[in-house]
Design an enzyme around this catalytic site. Structure first.
Site, short mmCIF file in Angstrom:
data_model
loop_
_atom_site.label_atom_id
_atom_site.label_comp_id
_atom_site.label_asym_id
_atom_site.label_seq_id
_atom_site.Cartn_x
_atom_site.Cartn_y
_atom_site.Cartn_z
N HIS A 44 13.82 -12.72 -29.32
CA HIS A 44 14.97 -12.28 -28.55
C HIS A 44 15.55 -13.43 -27.73
CE1 HIS A 44 17.27 -8.90 -26.54
NE2 HIS A 44 17.28 -8.60 -27.82
N HIS A 95 9.85 -7.06 -17.67
CA HIS A 95 9.98 -7.62 -19.04
C HIS A 95 9.10 -6.75 -19.95
CE1 HIS A 95 10.74 -10.48 -22.14
NE2 HIS A 95 10.09 -11.54 -21.69
N LYS A 123 13.66 2.11 -9.67
CA LYS A 123 13.95 1.53 -10.99
C LYS A 123 13.34 2.43 -12.05
CE LYS A 123 16.02 -2.53 -11.36
NZ LYS A 123 15.67 -3.86 -10.87
N ILE A 124 14.08 2.72 -13.08
CA ILE A 124 13.55 3.55 -14.16
C ILE A 124 13.16 2.61 -15.30
CG2 ILE A 124 13.94 5.57 -15.63
CD1 ILE A 124 14.35 6.15 -12.60
N GLY A 169 12.14 0.88 -18.71
CA GLY A 169 12.58 1.10 -20.08
C GLY A 169 14.09 1.28 -20.19
N PHE A 170 14.80 1.09 -19.06
CA PHE A 170 16.26 1.22 -19.06
C PHE A 170 16.92 -0.05 -18.53
CE2 PHE A 170 14.99 5.46 -19.62
CZ PHE A 170 16.01 6.05 -20.35
N HIS A 199 19.28 -3.75 -19.19
CA HIS A 199 18.99 -5.02 -19.87
C HIS A 199 19.78 -6.14 -19.22
CE1 HIS A 199 18.34 -7.93 -23.08
NE2 HIS A 199 17.28 -7.20 -23.36
N ARG A 228 17.78 -2.24 -30.75
CA ARG A 228 16.41 -1.91 -31.19
C ARG A 228 16.05 -0.47 -30.86
NH1 ARG A 228 14.04 -6.98 -27.95
NH2 ARG A 228 15.45 -5.98 -26.46
N ASP A 248 11.94 -1.09 -25.00
CA ASP A 248 10.63 -0.61 -24.54
C ASP A 248 10.51 0.91 -24.43
OD1 ASP A 248 9.16 -2.94 -24.33
OD2 ASP A 248 9.97 -3.43 -22.35
N ARG A 292 5.55 -11.09 -30.44
CA ARG A 292 6.45 -12.11 -29.86
C ARG A 292 5.88 -13.52 -30.00
NH1 ARG A 292 10.86 -11.63 -26.42
NH2 ARG A 292 11.31 -9.85 -27.77
N ARG A 341 14.80 -29.27 -16.75
CA ARG A 341 14.69 -29.49 -15.30
C ARG A 341 16.06 -29.26 -14.68
NH1 ARG A 341 15.62 -30.21 -10.17
NH2 ARG A 341 14.09 -31.44 -9.02
C1 LIG Z 1 11.82 -6.14 -23.82
C2 LIG Z 1 12.39 -6.26 -22.45
O1 LIG Z 1 11.96 -7.08 -21.70
S1 LIG Z 1 13.66 -5.25 -22.06
C3 LIG Z 1 13.64 -5.10 -20.29
C4 LIG Z 1 12.45 -4.26 -19.85
N1 LIG Z 1 12.48 -4.00 -18.41
C5 LIG Z 1 12.72 -2.77 -17.89
O2 LIG Z 1 12.91 -1.78 -18.59
C6 LIG Z 1 12.67 -2.66 -16.39
C7 LIG Z 1 13.83 -1.81 -15.85
N2 LIG Z 1 15.08 -2.54 -15.98
C8 LIG Z 1 15.43 -3.49 -15.07
O3 LIG Z 1 14.71 -3.73 -14.09
C9 LIG Z 1 16.70 -4.27 -15.30
O4 LIG Z 1 17.62 -3.50 -16.03
C10 LIG Z 1 16.44 -5.62 -16.04
C11 LIG Z 1 15.34 -6.42 -15.32
C12 LIG Z 1 16.00 -5.37 -17.47
C13 LIG Z 1 17.74 -6.40 -16.06
O5 LIG Z 1 18.03 -6.73 -14.75
P1 LIG Z 1 19.48 -7.20 -14.30
O6 LIG Z 1 20.05 -8.11 -15.31
O7 LIG Z 1 19.37 -7.69 -12.91
O8 LIG Z 1 20.25 -5.81 -14.35
P2 LIG Z 1 21.79 -5.53 -14.08
O9 LIG Z 1 22.45 -6.71 -13.49
O10 LIG Z 1 22.33 -4.96 -15.34
O11 LIG Z 1 21.72 -4.36 -12.99
C14 LIG Z 1 22.89 -3.75 -12.58
C15 LIG Z 1 22.57 -2.64 -11.62
O12 LIG Z 1 21.89 -1.59 -12.29
C16 LIG Z 1 20.68 -1.31 -11.66
N3 LIG Z 1 19.66 -1.09 -12.67
C17 LIG Z 1 19.43 -1.88 -13.73
N4 LIG Z 1 18.40 -1.38 -14.44
C18 LIG Z 1 18.01 -0.26 -13.80
C19 LIG Z 1 16.99 0.67 -14.04
N5 LIG Z 1 16.16 0.53 -15.09
N6 LIG Z 1 16.86 1.71 -13.19
C20 LIG Z 1 17.66 1.85 -12.14
N7 LIG Z 1 18.66 0.98 -11.85
C21 LIG Z 1 18.81 -0.07 -12.68
C22 LIG Z 1 20.34 -2.56 -10.88
O13 LIG Z 1 19.47 -2.28 -9.79
C23 LIG Z 1 21.69 -3.03 -10.46
O14 LIG Z 1 22.09 -2.26 -9.35
P3 LIG Z 1 22.69 -2.99 -8.06
O15 LIG Z 1 23.91 -3.71 -8.57
O16 LIG Z 1 22.94 -1.85 -7.14
O17 LIG Z 1 21.61 -3.91 -7.61
O1 LIG Z 2 16.03 -10.53 -23.73
C1 LIG Z 2 15.51 -10.12 -22.69
O2 LIG Z 2 15.86 -10.46 -21.54
C2 LIG Z 2 14.40 -9.16 -22.74
C3 LIG Z 2 14.18 -8.55 -24.09
O3 LIG Z 2 14.84 -7.61 -24.45
C4 LIG Z 2 13.20 -9.16 -24.97
O4 LIG Z 2 12.60 -10.20 -24.62
O5 LIG Z 2 12.96 -8.62 -26.06
#
Ligand SMILES: CC(=O)SCCNC(=O)CCNC(=O)[C@H](O)C(C)(C)COP(=O)(O)OP(=O)(O)OC[C@H]1O[C@@H](n2cnc3c(N)ncnc32)[C@H](O)[C@@H]1OP(=O)(O)O
Ligand SMILES: O=C([O-])CC(=O)C(=O)O
Length: 375
Positions: free
Chosen positions: A186, A221, A254-255, A257-258, A260, A269, A311, A336, A355
């Site tokens: 990714h 992540h 934070k919820i 799995g939601f 990105h 995916r 996820d 991965r 850097r």
């Molecule tokens: C395979 C992977 O790694 S996929 C990612 C897996 N991680 C998760 O599922 C954890 C839950 N999700 C999150 O924490 C985030 O969506 C991340 C870390 C994936 C991305 O973070 P960011 O790029 O900072 O998100 P983004 O800028 O789109 O957020 C916008 C707004 O939505 C909110 N938001 C984003 N995701 C969520 C969530 N899952 N639940 C509730 N609110 C959310 C943020 O808090 C933010 O609100 P704010 O502007 O009031 O602070």
């Molecule tokens: O691209 C990202 O930030 C996280 C992700 O979905 C992955 O690593 O599969």
């Protein structure tokens, strides 16, 4: 004079380098590995074909794939000293810490002395990671010293057979193939970027992969698949799930799995793993977990326009295959590692130490105060 960071916090929207390995479109389509669309790969390829593609830039032909299977098969055995270390790790350790230690110990025993062997080390990691996690898990939880050989030809089947002690159900092996493909690569996600930063210092592959595992461990992540399971397993009906999610949103929780960092409307995916979760739910006679998951998806979109990332439906899919929740993120590692290793090799092929600069926000220059003059 330091330039102001483009795109704000988290380096969002900034290009940090080039890659031939992957594109991630923002709109929910456009996820490709070496030019191939993720849906075609997930529906038609095997994980070994995808790993080969990432390493060589081209899909293997029949002979190349058979030879690659043989190579990986012959690399499955763990060194005795690694097994001894795994036996010392307590049952309540975090399985991602076990993965990190396993890779680090392998690096002590089979050190990457120079980069000419990088493909062999990559293959060795791909072949041994399922054995590392399952050997520790079965020893610490069941008191069994398992063989890290299995009858399975695929890494998907191999993992399931080592974990459950019997050949994998064919449906489960098919789902695991798809899951490993979806998780393989990714672009510049946090763990891959960590691996590239480490590789850019001309460090060894085991250090780069250990660091990447550390980055993947966090719930923002890879750890989100386990965190999503910990949430949905509490609810026994779609109605209860809706009530609880509404309360969590009201509390600004934070919820997991939601959302990105790159995708804005959907993660391509999700539909692929969701379809398998549905099939598994029907096959296992699930009474509520799939319905709970679907309701959470509906409410999150309705209330926040937040969508499931890769996820979320992995949680129920893995659960239906009797995989213990703490092993969800280690499976992500088993997959991965192919993307990480491909990125490490790509970084080395055209290396400059990574850097960046920082915007300074601290004190104005000031004189050192001897300790007796401080308050
Ligand atoms: C395979 C992977 O790694 S996929 C990612 C897996 N991680 C998760 O599922 C954890 C839950 N999700 C999150 O924490 C985030 O969506 C991340 C870390 C994936 C991305 O973070 P960011 O790029 O900072 O998100 P983004 O800028 O789109 O957020 C916008 C707004 O939505 C909110 N938001 C984003 N995701 C969520 C969530 N899952 N639940 C509730 N609110 C959310 C943020 O808090 C933010 O609100 P704010 O502007 O009031 O602070
Ligand atoms: O691209 C990202 O930030 C996280 C992700 O979905 C992955 O690593 O599969």
């Amino acid at each position: 004079m330091v330039q102001k960071a483009l795109g704000g916090a988290g380096l969002r929207g900034q290009s940090a380098g080039e890659t031939k390995l992957c594109t991630v479109g923002q709109s929910g389509s456009g996820l490709t590995y070496c030019g191939y669309d993720i849906s075609e790969l997930a529906e038609q390829a095997t994980f070994e074909e995808v790993a080969y593609l990432l390493f060589h830039g081209e899909l293997p032909n029949r002979e190349q794939l058979a030879a690659y299977h043989d190579t990986l098969h012959n690399l499955r055995e763990l060194p005795e000293a690694l097994k001894a270390v795994l036996e010392l790790i307590p049952a309540d350790a975090h399985p991602m810490d076990v993965m990190r230690t396993g890779v680090s110990m392998l690096g002590n025993l089979e050190t990457e002395a120079n980069f000419s062997q990088q493909q062999q080390h990559s293959d060795r990691l791909l072949a041994t990671l399922p054995g590392i996690i399952c050997y520790w898990y079965r020893f610490s939880h069941d008191g069994v010293r398992i063989s890290t050989q299995s009858s399975a030809n695929s890494i998907a089947g191999h993992f399931l057979e080592l974990l459950h002690g019997k050949p994998a159900d064919p449906l489960h092996e098919q789902v695991m193939q798809c899951s490993l493909i979806l998780y393989a690569e990714h672009e510049f996600n946090a763990s891959t970027f960590t691996g590239r930063v480490i590789a850019s210092t001309l460090s060894d592959i085991h250090s780069a992969v250990s660091g990447a595992i550390g980055a993947l461990r966090g719930p923002l992540h890879g750890g989100a698949n386990e965190a999503a399971m910990a949430m949905i397993e509490n609810w026994t009906s779609a109605e209860q799930a809706e009530t609880e999610i509404m309360a969590m949103l009201a509390r600004k929780d934070k919820i997991m799995g939601f959302g990105h960092a790159i995708y804005r409307t959907s993660d391509p995916r999700n539909a692929l793993i969701k379809a398998w979760s549905k099939k598994l739910s029907e096959a296992t006679g699930d009474k509520h977990l799939y319905a709970v998951s679907e309701r959470v998806e509906t409410v999150m979109w309705r209330e926040k326009e937040l969508f499931c990332n890769a996820d979320f439906f992995h949680a129920s899919a893995y659960h239906f295959m009797n995989i213990p929740t703490p092993l969800f993120t280690p499976i992500f590692v088993c997959s991965r590692v192919s993307g990480w290793a491909a990125h490490i090799m790509e970084q080395r092929a055209n290396n400059r130490i990574i850097r960046p600069s920082a915007d300074y926000t601290g004190s104005e220059p000031r004189s050192y105060l001897p300790i007796e003059q401080r308050n």
